[in-house]
Design a protein around this motif. Structure first.
Motif, PDB file in Angstrom:
ATOM      1  N   ALA A  82     -18.248  47.633  22.988  1.00 18.00           N
ATOM      2  CA  ALA A  82     -17.720  46.856  21.834  1.00 18.00           C
ATOM      3  C   ALA A  82     -18.842  46.281  21.216  1.00 18.00           C
ATOM      4  CB  ALA A  82     -16.807  45.705  22.412  1.00 18.00           C
ATOM      5  N   LYS A  83     -18.956  46.287  19.787  1.00 19.72           N
ATOM      6  CA  LYS A  83     -20.143  45.964  18.878  1.00 19.72           C
ATOM      7  C   LYS A  83     -19.173  44.899  17.938  1.00 19.72           C
ATOM      8  CE  LYS A  83     -23.601  46.898  15.763  1.00 19.72           C
ATOM      9  NZ  LYS A  83     -24.328  48.160  15.104  1.00 19.72           N
ATOM     10  N   VAL A  84     -19.732  43.830  17.744  1.00 20.24           N
ATOM     11  CA  VAL A  84     -19.001  42.889  16.952  1.00 20.24           C
ATOM     12  C   VAL A  84     -20.109  42.393  16.070  1.00 20.24           C
ATOM     13  CG1 VAL A  84     -18.014  40.680  16.705  1.00 20.24           C
ATOM     14  CG2 VAL A  84     -17.356  42.072  18.810  1.00 20.24           C
ATOM     15  N   ASN A  85     -19.726  42.466  14.482  1.00 18.79           N
ATOM     16  CA  ASN A  85     -20.689  41.901  13.797  1.00 18.79           C
ATOM     17  C   ASN A  85     -19.744  40.879  12.779  1.00 18.79           C
ATOM     18  OD1 ASN A  85     -22.933  43.786  13.676  1.00 18.79           O
ATOM     19  ND2 ASN A  85     -21.723  45.228  12.940  1.00 18.79           N
ATOM     20  N   LEU A  86     -20.360  39.799  12.512  1.00 18.17           N
ATOM     21  CA  LEU A  86     -19.825  38.575  11.775  1.00 18.17           C
ATOM     22  C   LEU A  86     -20.589  38.566  10.319  1.00 18.17           C
ATOM     23  CD1 LEU A  86     -18.112  36.036  11.472  1.00 18.17           C
ATOM     24  CD2 LEU A  86     -19.870  34.668  12.525  1.00 18.17           C
ATOM     25  N   VAL A  87     -19.536  38.546   9.493  1.00 20.65           N
ATOM     26  CA  VAL A  87     -20.010  38.352   8.141  1.00 20.65           C
ATOM     27  C   VAL A  87     -19.333  37.234   7.466  1.00 20.65           C
ATOM     28  CG1 VAL A  87     -19.998  39.377   5.719  1.00 20.65           C
ATOM     29  CG2 VAL A  87     -20.130  40.999   7.732  1.00 20.65           C
ATOM     30  N   LYS A  88     -20.093  36.371   7.049  1.00 19.56           N
ATOM     31  CA  LYS A  88     -19.769  34.917   6.510  1.00 19.56           C
ATOM     32  C   LYS A  88     -18.913  35.232   5.124  1.00 19.56           C
ATOM     33  CE  LYS A  88     -22.743  31.523   6.982  1.00 19.56           C
ATOM     34  NZ  LYS A  88     -23.767  30.585   6.908  1.00 19.56           N
ATOM     35  N   SER A  89     -18.139  34.035   5.021  1.00 20.90           N
ATOM     36  CA  SER A  89     -17.218  34.037   3.789  1.00 20.90           C
ATOM     37  C   SER A  89     -17.977  34.535   2.618  1.00 20.90           C
ATOM     38  CB  SER A  89     -16.335  32.843   3.993  1.00 20.90           C
ATOM     39  OG  SER A  89     -17.253  31.950   3.675  1.00 20.90           O
TER      40      SER A  89
ATOM     41  N   GLY B  15     -24.146  31.956  16.220  1.00 16.17           N
ATOM     42  CA  GLY B  15     -23.465  33.232  15.930  1.00 16.17           C
ATOM     43  C   GLY B  15     -23.547  34.467  16.752  1.00 16.17           C
ATOM     44  N   ASP B  16     -24.613  34.758  17.224  1.00 17.80           N
ATOM     45  CA  ASP B  16     -24.781  35.640  18.185  1.00 17.80           C
ATOM     46  C   ASP B  16     -23.811  35.587  19.413  1.00 17.80           C
ATOM     47  OD1 ASP B  16     -26.510  37.415  16.652  1.00 17.80           O
ATOM     48  OD2 ASP B  16     -28.085  36.027  17.427  1.00 17.80           O
ATOM     49  N   PHE B  17     -23.903  34.311  19.875  1.00 15.30           N
ATOM     50  CA  PHE B  17     -23.104  33.858  20.975  1.00 15.30           C
ATOM     51  C   PHE B  17     -21.493  34.063  20.722  1.00 15.30           C
ATOM     52  CE2 PHE B  17     -26.850  31.683  23.005  1.00 15.30           C
ATOM     53  CZ  PHE B  17     -26.762  32.226  24.162  1.00 15.30           C
ATOM     54  N   LEU B  18     -21.140  33.820  19.568  1.00 12.28           N
ATOM     55  CA  LEU B  18     -19.681  33.990  19.211  1.00 12.28           C
ATOM     56  C   LEU B  18     -19.370  35.245  19.215  1.00 12.28           C
ATOM     57  CD1 LEU B  18     -17.165  32.316  18.218  1.00 12.28           C
ATOM     58  CD2 LEU B  18     -18.140  32.476  15.708  1.00 12.28           C
TER      59      LEU B  18
ATOM     60  N   GLN C 159     -25.320  25.003  29.238  1.00 12.70           N
ATOM     61  CA  GLN C 159     -24.843  24.913  30.393  1.00 12.70           C
ATOM     62  C   GLN C 159     -23.368  25.404  30.374  1.00 12.70           C
ATOM     63  OE1 GLN C 159     -26.858  24.371  33.026  1.00 12.70           O
ATOM     64  NE2 GLN C 159     -25.152  24.991  34.746  1.00 12.70           N
ATOM     65  N   THR C 160     -22.850  26.238  31.133  1.00  9.43           N
ATOM     66  CA  THR C 160     -21.303  26.497  31.170  1.00  9.43           C
ATOM     67  C   THR C 160     -21.075  26.702  32.760  1.00  9.43           C
ATOM     68  OG1 THR C 160     -19.406  27.390  30.685  1.00  9.43           O
ATOM     69  CG2 THR C 160     -21.627  28.923  30.583  1.00  9.43           C
ATOM     70  N   ASN C 161     -20.173  26.108  33.491  1.00  9.52           N
ATOM     71  CA  ASN C 161     -20.017  26.369  34.794  1.00  9.52           C
ATOM     72  C   ASN C 161     -21.511  26.302  35.739  1.00  9.52           C
ATOM     73  OD1 ASN C 161     -17.180  26.063  34.560  1.00  9.52           O
ATOM     74  ND2 ASN C 161     -17.386  28.197  33.886  1.00  9.52           N
ATOM     75  N   ARG C 162     -21.626  27.536  36.110  1.00 12.07           N
ATOM     76  CA  ARG C 162     -22.913  27.651  36.845  1.00 12.07           C
ATOM     77  C   ARG C 162     -24.112  28.613  36.337  1.00 12.07           C
ATOM     78  NH1 ARG C 162     -18.725  28.944  40.056  1.00 12.07           N
ATOM     79  NH2 ARG C 162     -19.488  31.125  39.802  1.00 12.07           N
ATOM     80  N   HIS C 163     -23.869  28.371  34.915  1.00 15.01           N
ATOM     81  CA  HIS C 163     -24.773  29.385  34.346  1.00 15.01           C
ATOM     82  C   HIS C 163     -25.682  28.505  33.320  1.00 15.01           C
ATOM     83  CE1 HIS C 163     -22.742  32.868  36.276  1.00 15.01           C
ATOM     84  NE2 HIS C 163     -21.570  32.150  35.728  1.00 15.01           N
ATOM     85  N   THR C 164     -26.686  29.009  33.093  1.00 16.51           N
ATOM     86  CA  THR C 164     -27.701  28.150  32.092  1.00 16.51           C
ATOM     87  C   THR C 164     -28.355  29.449  31.284  1.00 16.51           C
ATOM     88  OG1 THR C 164     -28.358  26.834  33.774  1.00 16.51           O
ATOM     89  CG2 THR C 164     -29.669  26.847  31.901  1.00 16.51           C
ATOM     90  N   LEU C 165     -28.035  29.199  29.839  1.00 15.45           N
ATOM     91  CA  LEU C 165     -28.647  30.030  28.905  1.00 15.45           C
ATOM     92  C   LEU C 165     -29.486  29.532  27.714  1.00 15.45           C
ATOM     93  CD1 LEU C 165     -25.093  31.706  28.264  1.00 15.45           C
ATOM     94  CD2 LEU C 165     -26.920  32.916  29.590  1.00 15.45           C
ATOM     95  N   ILE C 166     -30.192  30.191  26.898  1.00 13.42           N
ATOM     96  CA  ILE C 166     -30.853  29.489  26.008  1.00 13.42           C
ATOM     97  C   ILE C 166     -30.388  30.021  24.685  1.00 13.42           C
ATOM     98  CG2 ILE C 166     -33.222  29.501  25.045  1.00 13.42           C
ATOM     99  CD1 ILE C 166     -33.110  27.844  27.639  1.00 13.42           C
TER     100      ILE C 166
END
Length: 136
Positions: free
Chosen positions: A77-84, A46-49, A22-29
């Motif tokens: 914009a496409k963002v990929n996160l690679v862990k350390s 991680g996807d949300f990040l 929950q954030t402000n008026r929005h609900t996500l899963i």
């Protein structure tokens, strides 16, 4: 009171990893994929990040483009996160790729690259952060 710039709440009721956000008026899963034991009912944390960074970059670019009066349609914009452990530097790394539906001039290209890197979350994630966790 500190200047809170964003807020979110997460609740898990015991249905494995499926979590209501929950954030402000929005609900996500949020959830985890099947191969990690989740039900894949929503993006993982991680996807949300990555989504936060990608959306911040696109919104910041759109604000600048609108202010300049440039006719640039789609911004992606496409963002990929690679862990350390998987990077040469040993640091968590966000790989960001931005594309536009219109051909940019050399001036636009240079300026928009700087603007993308100046989005608030880009700057935030490039700085050290503290996380303070309290159990109530």
């Amino acid at each position: 009171m500190p200047n809170i710039i964003a807020t979110a709440e997460a609740e898990n009721t015991g249905e494995m990893y499926t979590t209501t956000l929950q954030t402000n008026r929005h609900t996500l899963i949020a959830d985890e994929p099947l191969d990690l034991g989740g039900q894949d009912l929503g993006p993982g944390p991680g996807d949300f990040l990555c989504m936060a960074l990608a959306s911040c970059m696109v919104i910041t670019l759109r604000m600048y483009i609108t202010r300049k009066g440039w006719e640039i349609g789609r911004i992606n914009a496409k963002v990929n996160l690679v862990k350390s452990p998987d990077t040469a530097t040993g640091a968590n790394t966000f790989y960001c790729s931005v594309s536009f539906s219109e051909k940019l001039t050399a001036e636009q290209h240079g300026k928009l690259c700087k603007i993308a890197k100046a989005c608030p979350l880009h700057r935030l994630l490039n700085r050290p952060s503290n996380i303070i966790t309290l159990l109530e």
